[in-house]
Design a protein around this motif. Structure first.
Motif, mmCIF file in Angstrom:
data_model
loop_
_atom_site.group_PDB
_atom_site.id
_atom_site.type_symbol
_atom_site.label_atom_id
_atom_site.label_comp_id
_atom_site.label_asym_id
_atom_site.label_seq_id
_atom_site.Cartn_x
_atom_site.Cartn_y
_atom_site.Cartn_z
ATOM 1 N N GLU A 147 1.095 -0.906 0.329
ATOM 2 C CA GLU A 147 -0.252 0.095 -0.056
ATOM 3 C C GLU A 147 0.864 1.281 0.429
ATOM 4 N N SER A 148 2.370 1.368 0.901
ATOM 5 C CA SER A 148 2.923 2.132 1.014
ATOM 6 C C SER A 148 3.516 2.603 -0.733
ATOM 7 N N ILE A 149 4.112 1.704 -1.344
ATOM 8 C CA ILE A 149 4.397 1.044 -2.597
ATOM 9 C C ILE A 149 3.418 2.176 -3.542
ATOM 10 N N GLU A 150 2.483 2.099 -3.555
ATOM 11 C CA GLU A 150 1.685 2.479 -3.922
ATOM 12 C C GLU A 150 0.987 3.643 -4.472
ATOM 13 N N LYS A 151 1.333 4.458 -3.566
ATOM 14 C CA LYS A 151 1.668 5.324 -2.942
ATOM 15 C C LYS A 151 2.498 6.366 -4.231
ATOM 16 N N ILE A 152 3.675 5.529 -4.108
ATOM 17 C CA ILE A 152 4.662 6.189 -4.774
ATOM 18 C C ILE A 152 5.132 5.814 -6.381
ATOM 19 N N LYS A 153 3.813 4.729 -6.298
ATOM 20 C CA LYS A 153 3.485 4.757 -8.097
ATOM 21 C C LYS A 153 2.275 5.055 -8.438
ATOM 22 N N ALA A 154 1.757 6.270 -7.245
ATOM 23 C CA ALA A 154 0.806 6.952 -8.144
ATOM 24 C C ALA A 154 0.870 8.146 -8.718
ATOM 25 N N MET A 155 1.931 8.592 -8.048
ATOM 26 C CA MET A 155 3.178 9.670 -8.198
ATOM 27 C C MET A 155 3.605 9.698 -9.839
ATOM 28 N N GLY A 156 3.541 8.318 -10.433
ATOM 29 C CA GLY A 156 3.627 8.198 -11.994
ATOM 30 C C GLY A 156 5.684 7.637 -12.296
ATOM 31 N N VAL A 157 5.525 7.027 -11.014
ATOM 32 C CA VAL A 157 7.153 6.311 -10.886
ATOM 33 C C VAL A 157 5.843 4.910 -11.141
ATOM 34 N N GLU A 158 7.475 3.952 -12.173
ATOM 35 C CA GLU A 158 7.160 2.439 -12.755
ATOM 36 C C GLU A 158 8.181 1.649 -12.225
ATOM 37 N N ASP A 159 8.240 0.629 -12.477
ATOM 38 C CA ASP A 159 8.940 -0.284 -12.279
ATOM 39 C C ASP A 159 9.662 -0.774 -11.047
ATOM 40 N N LEU A 160 8.159 -0.594 -10.150
ATOM 41 C CA LEU A 160 8.439 -0.261 -8.302
ATOM 42 C C LEU A 160 8.019 -2.190 -8.399
ATOM 43 N N THR A 161 9.037 -2.836 -8.632
ATOM 44 C CA THR A 161 9.154 -4.586 -7.706
ATOM 45 C C THR A 161 9.138 -5.369 -6.655
ATOM 46 N N PRO A 162 9.055 -5.294 -5.762
ATOM 47 C CA PRO A 162 9.563 -5.720 -4.086
ATOM 48 C C PRO A 162 11.262 -5.899 -4.073
ATOM 49 N N GLY A 163 11.439 -5.263 -3.155
ATOM 50 C CA GLY A 163 12.575 -5.255 -2.919
ATOM 51 C C GLY A 163 13.182 -4.113 -3.486
ATOM 52 N N ARG A 164 12.606 -2.914 -4.162
ATOM 53 C CA ARG A 164 12.855 -1.870 -4.628
ATOM 54 C C ARG A 164 13.305 -1.058 -3.596
ATOM 55 N N PHE A 165 12.987 -0.885 -2.445
ATOM 56 C CA PHE A 165 13.104 -0.096 -1.202
ATOM 57 C C PHE A 165 13.926 -0.819 -0.170
ATOM 58 N N ALA A 166 14.341 -1.430 -0.514
ATOM 59 C CA ALA A 166 15.305 -2.291 -0.519
ATOM 60 C C ALA A 166 15.311 -3.191 1.043
ATOM 61 N N GLU A 167 13.453 -3.259 1.205
ATOM 62 C CA GLU A 167 12.841 -4.222 2.753
ATOM 63 C C GLU A 167 13.057 -5.829 2.617
ATOM 64 N N ASN A 168 12.912 -6.356 2.835
ATOM 65 C CA ASN A 168 13.209 -7.886 3.626
ATOM 66 C C ASN A 168 12.125 -8.410 2.693
ATOM 67 N N ILE A 169 10.466 -7.389 3.880
ATOM 68 C CA ILE A 169 9.946 -8.242 3.486
ATOM 69 C C ILE A 169 8.543 -7.721 2.922
ATOM 70 N N THR A 170 7.987 -7.537 2.048
ATOM 71 C CA THR A 170 6.857 -6.685 1.153
ATOM 72 C C THR A 170 5.775 -7.289 1.360
ATOM 73 N N THR A 171 4.700 -6.701 2.530
ATOM 74 C CA THR A 171 3.644 -6.776 2.885
ATOM 75 C C THR A 171 2.524 -6.491 2.051
ATOM 76 N N GLU A 172 0.600 -7.305 2.698
ATOM 77 C CA GLU A 172 -0.411 -6.238 2.131
ATOM 78 C C GLU A 172 -1.355 -6.765 2.960
#
Length: 144
Positions: free
Chosen positions: A50-75
């Motif tokens: 959900e946090s990653i989607e906020k950045i996607k909404a700003m027009g940033v693409e290619d945000l795959t899991p781990g892009r923000f250096a997180e060990n666990i991507t949650t939902e």
């Protein structure tokens, strides 16, 4: 239902992490072979899709899991609203929330690649109290 979307690992700090099939989390260390593992309070980093989607909404693409250096991507869970000390059952592991967000001292590779970073505001850190296996699809439960 809160769940794990991805387990991510890197051999160096400050770079995006790569998804792996299965994560072996070690008590008082973190994710085996990950650069952030060790005997300290920020053993594992978590960030919600959900946090990653906020950045996607700003027009940033290619945000795959781990892009923000997180060990666990949650939902399905607002990680940044969990009080410090909250214990989570994630897969076979038990982890305790030790920090919400972090100070961004210098604009890391992630910031320069993505243009913004939600990790300092909405990412959380945990310490592994009980080790075990975690994989995509595993439930995340708050331990009462």
């Amino acid at each position: 239902m809160a769940k794990v979307l991805s387990i991510n690992i890197s051999s160096k700090k400050g770079i995006p992490k790569d998804p792996i099939e299965i994560g072996e989390f070690m008590e008082n260390f973190g994710l085996k072979n990950d650069s952030h593992g060790g005997d300290w309070h920020r053993q594992v980093s978590l960030l919600g899709q959900e946090s990653i989607e906020k950045i996607k909404a700003m027009g940033v693409e290619d945000l795959t899991p781990g892009r923000f250096a997180e060990n666990i991507t949650t939902e399905g869970i607002k990680l940044y609203e969990l009080p410090i000390g909250t214990r989570l059952q994630i897969g076979d592991t038990v982890q305790e929330v030790t920090q919400i967000g972090k100070e961004c001292h210098s604009r890391c590779a992630i910031f320069h690649t993505v243009g913004d970073c939600v990790m300092p505001k909405e990412g959380i850190f945990t310490k592994v109290l009980k080790g075990g296996i975690v994989k995509a699809g595993d439930k995340i439960e708050i331990i009462k």
